[in-house]
Design a protein around this motif. Structure first.
Motif, mmCIF file in Angstrom:
data_model
loop_
_atom_site.group_PDB
_atom_site.id
_atom_site.type_symbol
_atom_site.label_atom_id
_atom_site.label_comp_id
_atom_site.label_asym_id
_atom_site.label_seq_id
_atom_site.Cartn_x
_atom_site.Cartn_y
_atom_site.Cartn_z
ATOM 1 N N THR A 177 -31.836 41.073 -11.485
ATOM 2 C CA THR A 177 -32.774 41.450 -11.914
ATOM 3 C C THR A 177 -33.766 42.273 -10.471
ATOM 4 O O THR A 177 -33.805 41.981 -9.446
ATOM 5 C CB THR A 177 -33.932 40.787 -12.594
ATOM 6 N N THR A 178 -34.764 42.766 -10.414
ATOM 7 C CA THR A 178 -35.582 43.641 -9.586
ATOM 8 C C THR A 178 -36.656 43.061 -9.356
ATOM 9 O O THR A 178 -37.577 43.160 -8.862
ATOM 10 C CB THR A 178 -35.157 45.423 -9.490
ATOM 11 N N SER B 154 -33.648 40.337 -6.543
ATOM 12 C CA SER B 154 -33.509 40.967 -5.302
ATOM 13 C C SER B 154 -34.212 42.075 -5.258
ATOM 14 O O SER B 154 -34.605 43.209 -6.127
ATOM 15 C CB SER B 154 -31.961 41.709 -4.937
ATOM 16 N N ALA B 155 -34.842 42.870 -4.574
ATOM 17 C CA ALA B 155 -35.608 44.094 -4.307
ATOM 18 C C ALA B 155 -34.742 45.317 -4.817
ATOM 19 O O ALA B 155 -35.049 45.838 -5.514
ATOM 20 C CB ALA B 155 -36.143 43.759 -2.657
ATOM 21 N N GLY C 72 -34.446 36.288 -3.548
ATOM 22 C CA GLY C 72 -33.938 37.022 -2.862
ATOM 23 C C GLY C 72 -32.629 36.891 -2.665
ATOM 24 O O GLY C 72 -31.763 35.532 -3.138
ATOM 25 N N ALA C 73 -32.291 37.800 -2.065
ATOM 26 C CA ALA C 73 -30.348 37.934 -1.799
ATOM 27 C C ALA C 73 -29.612 38.517 -0.393
ATOM 28 O O ALA C 73 -28.809 38.954 -0.370
ATOM 29 C CB ALA C 73 -29.630 38.939 -3.350
ATOM 30 N N GLY D 183 -28.956 41.435 -5.047
ATOM 31 C CA GLY D 183 -28.281 40.409 -6.203
ATOM 32 C C GLY D 183 -27.557 40.437 -7.437
ATOM 33 O O GLY D 183 -27.137 39.508 -7.374
ATOM 34 N N THR D 184 -27.502 41.626 -7.627
ATOM 35 C CA THR D 184 -25.515 41.937 -8.288
ATOM 36 C C THR D 184 -24.338 41.864 -8.014
ATOM 37 O O THR D 184 -23.722 40.714 -8.141
ATOM 38 C CB THR D 184 -25.765 43.418 -9.369
ATOM 39 N N LEU D 185 -24.743 41.726 -7.037
ATOM 40 C CA LEU D 185 -23.203 41.083 -6.602
ATOM 41 C C LEU D 185 -22.850 39.893 -6.267
ATOM 42 O O LEU D 185 -22.139 39.410 -6.334
ATOM 43 C CB LEU D 185 -23.133 42.048 -4.619
ATOM 44 N N LEU D 186 -24.283 39.381 -5.665
ATOM 45 C CA LEU D 186 -24.090 38.051 -5.608
ATOM 46 C C LEU D 186 -24.118 36.941 -7.180
ATOM 47 O O LEU D 186 -23.232 36.273 -7.489
ATOM 48 C CB LEU D 186 -25.256 37.590 -5.093
ATOM 49 N N ALA D 187 -24.433 37.604 -8.235
ATOM 50 C CA ALA D 187 -24.499 37.271 -9.237
ATOM 51 C C ALA D 187 -22.688 37.578 -9.584
ATOM 52 O O ALA D 187 -22.242 36.411 -10.107
ATOM 53 C CB ALA D 187 -25.391 38.183 -10.528
ATOM 54 N N LYS D 188 -22.099 38.106 -9.238
ATOM 55 C CA LYS D 188 -20.475 38.657 -9.698
ATOM 56 C C LYS D 188 -20.401 37.108 -8.745
ATOM 57 O O LYS D 188 -18.954 36.972 -9.442
ATOM 58 C CB LYS D 188 -20.135 40.031 -9.443
#
Length: 727
Positions: A443-444, A424-425, A399-400, A430-435
């Motif tokens: 991952t999706t 994230s779906a 969940g993101a 998810g990628t933006l939060l990972a960075k």
């Protein structure tokens, strides 16, 4: 895959590398071939991002008022942090997509892999779009032409609201892309069209399509020209497709209209209407909403419930089909509008000059193949930037959404936990939060988190209807679980979660953060923690929750469970913590003659095993200017009053009179204790039996509302000892 996003804080347009979305029920997975840059809409986003903070505020005065309201209730620092977090959330760009279907979700029967389709997907190499926002492309329509489908539907919906008839005179103010398409559609409808725009290039394009335009002379009065062309009667209708500041165009439209004329706004202008101009002519004015009926309707777009054609003739999807039909017959010709076609990787050719561009329609061209990875690695963002993972719990997040980025990760990052993977779906969030938070993988596929061999703790912050299933799956995979409330939304889900916890022996913590807030911890101390549960008390918890549109997913009983189930549980747990007892029975009453289970203005009366009484007032009909949360405790001729987790006052306690801090609802302390517990082992932060009791209480409250009586809270036995081994 690659996707374009806009940073509203800096104004920078970025091509991000993100995992491809996974196709879901009722949706279509599409490999993009072309997408159209909506120069008007996207220019506003870019210019807004590049503007100073003061200029941003001037552009959105309604948002400024909300900020001041929040400052008065929550304080300056939390409000500013929330504002900057909002600006720091990049937005996906684009909504005019043409591509090839590569997969369809369950329930999609009329579209197959290999089909060419138009959709409102963003500028991304692969997009996942609900079926009702997808339309098949006829064989005679090229990808370039099909990319105009959605923006054509925007203009078409404005025309449908205008309701023109054969022979009427319609003025189109603003001959940008939507204006030119709308003018051409009106011409096809048998109308006499007069186009208005200061740009001669756009006027020339209109004239080439047989559309009359206002002469370019500087001293030409547009209103006088239209009145002269209509023999003094005025235009039958005016379509406003321009985007500009000020209210001059609205006034102009009113003055050029005939008596009882119609005005429809498709563009963006200030709405300071002059009553006299509208009153004297009895004009009608309407704002057009996007592509047509169904837009922003969760049931139509996300759940796939179509509006019956005999009653709603033109939905957004049927508008898409209309544009594609006109393109296939050659009646609508968009090829002269194409200014340039640019490879996706050269997107800056468009966006670097978007504010000064004289282009009409710019297209992005995509590669024939795309690497379809559902998980990507960010090598420079390993384990939360904390180095060695020895003696550090390794965390995976499912969940993101806004809560994850704004609250959970900022609270979790300082704890020393190793942030390993986030799901994230759509892949982008998810990628933006990972960075941002130095997470190693994005991952999706949420199973990549649950089955990850290194992950110790799975954090679940998805929509409520997935909590029970994902919690059980994670437990059975041998993971500890933190799940944002509620634990379940239906009674039949709870036994399965309890069984999974009992079998695995892993801990389950629900995000009841308020019991960890410093003010609540102090309340527990001054009330006498050593006698916890021995002395009955009265506790009243009031939440001024605020209005939420009925269309919001949280109101859907099968998805969100309703606001009472999803949020009132916070206060049941809080009262349980303060009283040191469990709920024995509950009675609930909601506002309205026939309240539903998703009503959001209600009161719960709680009877505790030790004789304590709790009242939870959850109201959605109060003022935003009033504090959001208030807790009152009455015990042994003493009173505690907690105001919005900022101010605590004590009466009758002798040495204790109060405590003031910045607003703190306990999120940071909750995660600090959880990570410490996973490192060192010991008793759970909240006994699982209490979590189950709180969950049963909210479910019983809904039964009480249905049946109009007190309902006993059932007990589920906990056979396994609750001790956590250090990871």
């Amino acid at each position: 895959m690659k996707q374009l996003v806009q940073n509203l804080k800096t104004g920078e347009t970025i091509l991000e590398d993100v995992p491809i979305p996974q196709v879901r029920r009722g949706q279509v997975l599409i490999r993009t071939r072309r997408s159209l840059v909506s120069l008007g809409t996207e220019r506003m986003l870019v210019e807004f991002g590049k503007a100073s903070l003061l200029a941003k505020a001037r552009q959105q005065p309604d948002k400024v008022k909300q900020v001041f309201d929040k400052i008065s209730t929550d304080g300056l620092v939390p409000t500013l942090e929330a504002v900057f977090r909002k600006l720091d959330q990049p937005l996906p760009l684009g909504y005019c997509n043409a591509g090839e279907v590569i997969a369809v979700g369950e329930g999609v029967l009329d579209i197959r892999p290999g089909d060419r389709v138009a959709s409102n997907g963003p500028h991304a190499e692969v997009v996942c779009v609900p079926r009702h926002l997808v339309a098949p492309i006829p064989d005679t329509v090229s990808d370039e032409e099909a990319a105009f489908t959605v923006i054509g539907a925007v203009g078409l919906q404005g025309i449908r609201l205008l309701n023109p008839t054969l022979g009427e005179t319609v003025v189109v103010i603003g001959l940008g892309l939507i204006g030119l398409l709308a003018a051409d559609l009106l011409r096809l409808n048998g109308c006499r069209v007069i186009g208005v725009d200061p740009d001669e290039t756009k006027r020339q394009l209109a004239r080439e399509k047989g559309i009359q335009t206002v002469p370019p002379a500087d001293d030409t009065d547009v209103v006088s020209y239209v009145m002269a062309q209509t023999n003094g009667a005025g235009a039958d209708a005016v379509l406003l497709t321009a985007s500009t500041r000020g209210d001059e165009l609205i006034s102009q439209a009113a003055r050029m209209s005939r008596k009882r004329g119609r005005i429809v706004l498709v563009g963006v202008v200030d709405l300071s209407l002059n009553r006299a101009e509208f009153y004297e002519k009895e004009l009608t004015f309407q704002v057009s909403c996007s592509y047509g009926p169904g837009r922003y309707d969760e049931a139509y777009e996300q759940q796939g419930h179509d509006y019956p054609l005999p009653f709603v003739r033109w939905t957004e999807n049927r508008n898409f089909q209309t544009i594609l039909h006109l393109l296939s017959t050659g009646q609508l010709d968009v090829k002269p509008l194409i200014t340039d076609v640019v490879p996706l990787t050269d997107y800056q050719q468009i966006y670097a000059r978007i504010g000064q561009s004289r282009s009409i329609a710019s297209l992005l061209q995509y590669a024939e193949t795309v690497e379809q990875r559902t998980t990507i690695f960010l090598p420079d963002h390993h384990y939360g930037g904390m180095g060695d993972t020895k003696n550090r719990p390794i965390v995976g997040i499912i969940g993101a959404g806004n809560f994850t980025g704004a609250t959970l990760l900022p609270a979790l990052q300082p704890t020393g936990a190793a942030l390993r993977i986030i799901a994230s779906a759509g892949g982008l969030n998810g990628t933006l939060l990972a960075k941002k938070f130095s997470i190693a993988e994005s991952t999706t596929d949420y199973q990549q988190v649950i089955q990850h061999p290194e992950v110790d703790l799975v954090i679940i912050t998805t929509r409520h209807n997935s909590h029970a299933r994902m919690t059980s799956e994670a437990l059975r995979a041998g993971k500890h679980v933190f799940v944002e409330k509620p634990l379940v939304i239906f009674e039949e889900e709870l036994p399965g979660v309890v069984a999974a916890q009992q079998e695995s022996g892993r801990t389950v913590l629900v995000g009841f953060n308020r019991r960890f807030a410093p003010h609540v911890q102090r309340m527990k101390t001054v009330l006498g923690a050593e006698r916890s549960g021995d002395v009955p008390m009265n506790v009243i918890a009031t939440m001024n929750a605020g209005f939420m549109p009925t269309s919001a997913w949280v109101h859907d009983r099968t998805v969100g469970g309703g606001r009472l189930l999803g949020e009132a549980c916070h206060f049941v747990d809080l009262i349980t913590f303060l009283t040191g007892s469990r709920v024995a029975a509950v009675c609930m009453n909601a506002m309205g003659s026939r309240p539903s289970e998703t009503a959001d203005s209600a009161s719960l009366l709680l009877r505790y095993e030790n004789g304590s009484t709790g009242v939870v007032n959850y109201f959605a009909n109060g003022s935003k200017a009033y504090a959001k949360e208030r807790i009152e405790v009455y015990s042994q001729q003493r009173t505690l009053v907690l105001d919005n987790f900022r101010s605590l006052k004590g009466f009758g306690f002798g040495r204790f009179s109060g405590l003031k801090t910045r607003q703190d609802k306990g999120h940071a302390e909750q995660f600090s204790r959880l990570v410490h517990q996973l490192r060192t082992g010991g008793e759970p932060l909240i006994p699982f039996a209490e979590i189950v009791n709180t969950t049963q209480t909210t479910l019983a409250a809904l039964r009480s509302l249905r049946e109009g009586r007190w309902v006993a809270v059932e007990e589920i036995s906990m056979d396994q000892p609750e001790t956590i081994m250090a990871v």
